[in-house]
Motif scaffolding. Sequence first.
Motif, short mmCIF file in Angstrom:
data_model
loop_
_atom_site.label_atom_id
_atom_site.label_comp_id
_atom_site.label_asym_id
_atom_site.label_seq_id
_atom_site.Cartn_x
_atom_site.Cartn_y
_atom_site.Cartn_z
N ALA A 1 34.11 16.36 112.18
CA ALA A 1 35.37 15.61 112.14
C ALA A 1 35.90 15.50 110.71
O ALA A 1 37.10 15.69 110.47
N THR A 2 35.01 15.21 109.79
CA THR A 2 35.41 15.10 108.38
C THR A 2 35.94 16.44 107.88
O THR A 2 36.98 16.49 107.20
N ARG A 3 35.27 17.52 108.22
CA ARG A 3 35.71 18.85 107.78
C ARG A 3 37.06 19.24 108.38
O ARG A 3 37.88 19.89 107.72
N ILE A 4 37.28 18.86 109.63
CA ILE A 4 38.58 19.15 110.25
C ILE A 4 39.69 18.47 109.45
O ILE A 4 40.72 19.08 109.13
N LEU B 1 37.55 7.87 119.06
CA LEU B 1 38.19 7.07 118.02
C LEU B 1 37.57 7.36 116.66
O LEU B 1 38.29 7.50 115.66
N GLU B 2 36.25 7.48 116.61
CA GLU B 2 35.57 7.77 115.36
C GLU B 2 35.97 9.15 114.83
O GLU B 2 36.19 9.33 113.63
N THR B 3 36.06 10.13 115.72
CA THR B 3 36.48 11.47 115.31
C THR B 3 37.84 11.42 114.63
O THR B 3 38.04 11.99 113.55
N GLY C 1 41.91 9.41 109.18
CA GLY C 1 41.98 8.11 108.54
C GLY C 1 42.68 7.04 109.34
O GLY C 1 42.80 5.90 108.91
N ARG C 2 43.16 7.39 110.51
CA ARG C 2 43.85 6.42 111.36
C ARG C 2 43.83 6.92 112.79
O ARG C 2 43.64 8.11 113.04
#
Length: 82
Positions: free
Chosen positions: A29-32, A55-57, A63-64
């Motif tokens: 998710a962070t990399r996306i 939601l976490e993804t 960031g939102r």
Amino acid sequence: MPGIGDPAGFELGQCATQRNLSAAGRTDATRIGERFRQERIPVAAVLSSRWCRCLETARLAFGRVEPAPMLDSMFVDEADAG
């Protein structure tokens, strides 16, 4: 385990009762989100089902997030369908 529904008795508002993101899922998710920013892809509204992993993804990537019940899963476990 990927590809299955949530545990019996899960509660939508209680993340501890759901199947949640793994460390690999959080990294993905962070990399996306990083890639979207690198490519300067504009992101307007970020909608997600109300499942905690979804939601976490969205939060990790963008960031939102705005929970959108219309996106909630309609998963039916055929073993329970009788």
